[in-house]
Design a protein around this motif. Structure first.
Motif, short mmCIF file in Angstrom:
data_model
loop_
_atom_site.label_atom_id
_atom_site.label_comp_id
_atom_site.label_asym_id
_atom_site.label_seq_id
_atom_site.Cartn_x
_atom_site.Cartn_y
_atom_site.Cartn_z
N SER A 291 9.01 -2.02 -1.01
CA SER A 291 9.36 -0.71 -0.46
C SER A 291 8.49 -0.37 0.74
CB SER A 291 9.17 0.37 -1.53
OG SER A 291 7.77 0.59 -1.75
N GLY A 292 7.39 -1.10 0.91
CA GLY A 292 6.49 -0.83 2.05
C GLY A 292 5.50 0.29 1.72
N GLN A 293 5.54 0.80 0.50
CA GLN A 293 4.71 1.96 0.14
C GLN A 293 3.33 1.55 -0.38
OE1 GLN A 293 5.77 5.11 0.76
NE2 GLN A 293 7.56 4.08 1.64
N ARG A 294 3.35 0.61 -1.35
CA ARG A 294 2.08 0.28 -2.02
C ARG A 294 1.51 -1.05 -1.54
NH1 ARG A 294 5.20 2.64 -5.59
NH2 ARG A 294 6.21 0.67 -6.13
N LYS A 295 0.18 -1.12 -1.49
CA LYS A 295 -0.48 -2.39 -1.14
C LYS A 295 -0.12 -3.44 -2.17
CE LYS A 295 -4.21 -1.33 1.83
NZ LYS A 295 -5.40 -1.87 2.39
N ILE B 35 5.98 -6.22 5.33
CA ILE B 35 4.89 -6.09 6.29
C ILE B 35 5.01 -4.72 6.95
CG2 ILE B 35 3.92 -6.95 8.48
CD1 ILE B 35 3.53 -9.03 6.46
N VAL B 36 3.89 -4.04 7.02
CA VAL B 36 3.91 -2.77 7.73
C VAL B 36 2.87 -2.82 8.84
CG1 VAL B 36 4.65 -1.42 5.72
CG2 VAL B 36 2.21 -1.70 6.20
N ASP B 37 3.06 -1.97 9.83
CA ASP B 37 2.07 -1.86 10.90
C ASP B 37 0.80 -1.26 10.30
OD1 ASP B 37 0.51 -0.62 13.04
OD2 ASP B 37 2.18 -1.19 14.35
#
Ligand SMILES: Nc1nc2c(ncn2[C@@H]2O[C@H](COP(=O)(O)OP(=O)(O)OP(=O)(O)O)[C@@H](O)[C@H]2O)c(=O)[nH]1
Ligand SMILES: [Mg+2]
Length: 462
Positions: free
Chosen positions: A42-46, A59-61
Motif C-alpha cells: 500500500s506504500g503506507q508502512r515500512k 517504493i516510495v520517495d
C-alpha cells in the motif's frame, strides 16, 4: 587493498520498455538505503527486507512519501553476493520513467550512481573473481552464439585462470630454484642445476605456446569466421549472399558491375558466427568507382578466413574466372558453380589446377539447389578450424594473448641466458618479468589504468 566504502546504485537492465527492470544497490549502506524507500504494497508502512528472500512491496520517495512503483525486493547479505557486499535489487516495472525515478530516490537516500562495470570491479577487488573472469562477464553478455556463450561461461568459472595458474606455479618453482642458486652460489652442483632450470624453462615455454595457439584458434568463436564471395561480375555473388544471409540485402541486377562496394552481414553456421562479405565483380575496368571496388574486393579476399569463388555455370570458364581462382588459390574455401538451373556448361575437370584444395559444388541462387550442400561444406570448413583448437578450446582475448606472448618472450630470454651465459641472476630478471605478464592476465599485477580500461568497457549497472 582499500575498499570503496560508498554504496553504489544503478539501473542494471537495458533502458527501454520491458516487463521488468532492475535497480541494484551494493555497499555497506545498501540495506539502510533500501529500508528508507521500501514499503508494504500500500506504500503506507515500512517493510523489512528478507535476507536471501524475495519480498513484495512498493517504493516510495524517501522525502515526499510519493508512491513510485510496485516492486519485488531481493536482499543478498555480504559476503554471499556478487560484489561480496550487501546487495539489494528492486524488480520494478521495466520502463525508463519508473526506473529512473526509483534510482533517483535511492540516490537521494545516500547511494552514489555506479560507474560502468563498478559492481564487477568490486567483485574483483573483493577477490571473488580475477581479472580474466571479470572480462568473461563482458564476453557472456556479448556472446552472440551458443558456442561463444559456453566458452565465456567457462572462463567466468575460471577456465583461463586455472590454466594460467598452472603455468604460474611452474614459473614460481623455477624462480625459487634460481633464487636458491643465487643465495648459495658455492654449491658445486650448479651446472647441473642450470640444465634442470633450462629444462623447466623449456616446459613453461611449451605450456605458454600451446595456450597461445589454443587461444588463437578459438578466436573464431568470439570474432567469427570471415567468408568472402569472390568472382567476376554477374556470376551471382550478390544473389548467393542474399540467400545465405536469408534476406534481400545486396542489390541484384542483370548488369555486370552492379556491386561496387563491400557489403557484409552476420549469420551463423554450425554455431560459428560467420561474417559474410559480398564484393564487386573482379575484372579489369577503367571506371574509377568500379576499380576501387575491385581493389577492395581483392583486399577482402586476401584478409578473409574462407573464400567462396563463384563461377557462372551456364557458360564455360574464362580467363576472368581463372584470374579469381589464381588470386585465391592458397585460401581455403569452396568453388560454387552457380546458375546450375540453366544447365551446366562448365567443365569441372578444367578447374582443379586453379582451385587449390577447394571443393566444387553446383548451386543455384535462384532455385536454392545445392545451397544446403554449400552451407554444410562451409560449416565443415569453419569447424575444421575450430577443431584445431583441440577438444578443450579456451577463449583468450587480445589483451590476454599479448600478455601470454610477452610472458613467453621473457621466458625465452631467460632460457637463452641459462643456455649461453649460464648465469642465474640475469635469468631471474627475465623470469620475474614473465611472472609479471602472467599476473596481468589474472589481475595480480594490474595497474589502475588497466583496470579502468577493462571496467570502462562494461555498461553501467553490471
Ligand atoms: N538463372 C539464374 N540466374 C541467376 C542465378 N544467380 C543469379 N542470377 C542472375 O544473375 C544476374 C547477376 O546476379 P548478381 O547476384 O547481381 O551477380 P553478381 O555476381 O553480384 O554481379 P556483380 O555485382 O555485377 O559482380 C542477375 O540477373 C541474377 O538474377 C541463378 O542461380 N540462376
Ligand atoms: Mg553483386
Amino acid at each position: 587493498m582499500v575498499r570503496d566504502k560508498e554504496t553504489i546504485a544503478a539501473i542494471s537492465t537495458p533502458m527501454g520498455e520491458g516487463a521488468i527492470g532492475i535497480v541494484r544497490i551494493s555497499g555497506v549502506y545498501a540495506f539502510d538505503i533500501a529500508g528508507k524507500v521500501f514499503r508494504d504494497p500500500s506504500g503506507q508502512r515500512k517493510r523489512k527486507l528478507r535476507p536471501w528472500g524475495v519480498r513484495y512491496g512498493s517504493i516510495v520517495d524517501c522525502r515526499t512519501g510519493e508512491y513510485i512503483d510496485e516492486v519485488l525486493a531481493v536482499a543478498m547479505p555480504a559476503p554471499y553476493s556478487f560484489t561480496r557486499e550487501d546487495i539489494v535489487e528492486f524488480n520494478c516495472h521495466g520502463g525508463t520513467g519508473v526506473l529512473t525515478k526509483v534510482l533517483e530516490t535511492v540516490i537521494k537516500c545516500g547511494a552514489r550512481l555506479a560507474e560502468p562495470g563498478e559492481f564487477t570491479k568490486r567483485a574483483f577487488l573483493a577477490g571473488r573473481i580475477d581479472l580474466s573472469q571479470a572480462e568473461a562477464v563482458i564476453d557472456v553478455i556479448r556472446a552472440k552464439t551458443d558456442s561463444a556463450r559456453r566458452l565465456s561461461l567457462e572462463n567466468l568459472k575460471g577456465g583461463l585462470s586455472s590454466k594460467v595458474s598452472m603455468i604460474r606455479e611452474s614459473v614460481l618453482g623455477l624462480l625459487a630454484h634460481i633464487e636458491a642458486a643465487i643465495d648459495f652460489p658455492q654449491e658445486d652442483i650448479e651446472v647441473l642445476e642450470i640444465q634442470d632450470m633450462a629444462e623447466q624453462a623449456g616446459e613453461v615455454i611449451s605450456g605458454l605456446n600451446s595456450l597461445i595457439n589454443l587461444g588463437k584458434s578459438s578466436r573464431i568463436y568470439r570474432d567469427g569466421v570471415s567468408v568472402v564471395l569472390a568472382g567476376k561480375p554477374n556470376v551471382g555473388k550478390s544473389s548467393l549472399f542474399n540467400v545465405l544471409i536469408g534476406k534481400q540485402r545486396a542489390i541484384v541486377t542483370h548488369i555486370p558491375g552492379t556491386t561496387r562496394d563491400i557489403i557484409d552481414d552476420w549469420t551463423t553456421i554450425k554455431g560459428v558466427p560467420v561474417r559474410l562479405v559480398d564484393t564487386a565483380g573482379m575484372r579489369k575496368t577503367e571506371d574509377l568507382v568500379e576499380k576501387l571496388g575491385v581493389e577492395a574486393a581483392n583486399r577482402q579476399a586476401e584478409a578473409a578466413d574462407l573464400v567462396i569463388v563463384v563461377i557462372d555455370g551456364s557458360c564455360p570458364v574464362d580467363d576472368e574466372d581463372k584470374d579469381t581462382l589464381f588470386r585465391t588459390v592458397d585460401k581455403p574455401g569452396i568453388i560454387a558453380i552457380n546458375k546450375c538451373d540453366l544447365g551446366v556448361k562448365v567443365n569441372e575437370n578444367n578447374i582443379p589446377p586453379y582451385a587449390g584444395v577447394k571443393k566444387i559444388i553446383q548451386v543455384s541462387a535462384r532455385t536454392g539447389e545445392g545451397i544446403d550442400e554449400l552451407e554444410k561444406a562451409l560449416g565443415e570448413l569453419a569447424t575444421t578450424e575450430i577443431k584445431d583448437a583441440g577438444d578443450n578450446p579456451v577463449m583468450v582475448n587480445l589483451r590476454q594473448l599479448e600478455a601470454l606472448e610477452n610472458a613467453m618472450r621473457s621466458m625465452e630470454d631467460a632460457l637463452n641466458i641459462l643456455n649461453s651465459i649460464k648465469t642465474t641472476d640475469l635469468a631471474a630478471i627475465d623470469i620475474q618479468e614473465s611472472l609479471f605478464w602472467l599476473d596481468q592476465i589474472t589481475g595480480r599485477s594490474a595497474s589502475d589504468d588497466l583496470m579502468d580500461k577493462i571496467f570502462g568497457e562494461f555498461c553501467i549497472g553490471k
